[in-house]
Enzyme design. Structure first.
Site, PDB file in Angstrom:
ATOM      1  N   ASP A 110      39.319  92.941  29.911  1.00 12.79           N
ATOM      2  CA  ASP A 110      39.076  91.673  30.613  1.00 12.79           C
ATOM      3  C   ASP A 110      37.724  91.142  30.177  1.00 12.79           C
ATOM      4  O   ASP A 110      36.807  91.915  29.864  1.00 12.79           O
ATOM      5  CB  ASP A 110      39.092  91.886  32.129  1.00 12.79           C
ATOM      6  CG  ASP A 110      40.490  92.126  32.679  1.00 12.79           C
ATOM      7  OD1 ASP A 110      41.466  91.659  32.058  1.00 12.79           O
ATOM      8  OD2 ASP A 110      40.599  92.762  33.739  1.00 12.79           O
ATOM      9  N   ASP A 126      46.413  87.483  31.478  1.00  8.25           N
ATOM     10  CA  ASP A 126      46.466  87.201  32.916  1.00  8.25           C
ATOM     11  C   ASP A 126      46.647  85.706  33.165  1.00  8.25           C
ATOM     12  O   ASP A 126      47.422  85.297  34.035  1.00  8.25           O
ATOM     13  CB  ASP A 126      45.179  87.655  33.612  1.00  8.25           C
ATOM     14  CG  ASP A 126      44.918  89.141  33.499  1.00  8.25           C
ATOM     15  OD1 ASP A 126      45.884  89.920  33.389  1.00  8.25           O
ATOM     16  OD2 ASP A 126      43.735  89.526  33.524  1.00  8.25           O
TER      17      ASP A 126
END
Length: 156
Positions: A110, A126
């Site tokens: 991330d 995402d």
């Protein structure tokens, strides 16, 4: 066909950007893009959204495989209209991107952090999943407005 083309594009972009982040940044390194608003923040997330289900790697792999199977099934069985195909392609590409991370690295890379609202760090996969699900829901709600609700009660 659009579902699969879009999924490959999303998957490819997601993996390319994650590769760049992994090879040019140190874990927990932050690079301000727009100070106090948008930051590149490289983290390795062992869980799902917002770090939930941390260290549930095999369960999350199973969930991703179920989502991928569901998208392929819906696409092949129902041949949805273009809007739904776009939504399904985004979901499929995002699910494949995060699945690849979980299988290869055991964690998801991330790196996007909206510091201004302290939103949890996320990635392109995402984003694609979220946009795809919202698109599918909006299209479903919109198509539901065209359906009659049953017999009219005004005939009494």
């Amino acid at each position: 066909m659009l579902v699969y083309v879009l999924a490959v594009v999303v998957f490819g972009l997601d993996q390319l950007v994650k590769y760049i982040v992994r090879t040019t940044m140190a874990v927990n390194q932050m690079i301000p893009i727009w100070p106090h608003v948008l930051v590149l923040d490289y983290i390795q997330n062992p869980g799902a959204a917002w770090g939930m289900l941390g260290h549930a790697r095999y369960f999350l792999i199973l969930v991703a495989l179920i989502v991928i199977g569901a998208v392929v099934y819906v696409q092949s069985k129902y041949r949805p209209k273009i809007g739904y195909q776009i939504g399904l392609g985004l979901v499929l590409g995002g699910a494949l991107g995060n699945l690849m991370d979980r299988i290869v690295y055991g964690k998801v890379t991330d790196f996007i952090y909206f510091q201004i609202i302290n939103f949890p760090v996320f990635n392109l996969a995402d984003s694609a999943i979220t946009i795809g699900v919202i698109l599918i829901l909006l299209l479903s709600l919109r198509s539901g407005q065209n359906r009659p609700n049953g017999p009219s009660q005004d005939t009494q």
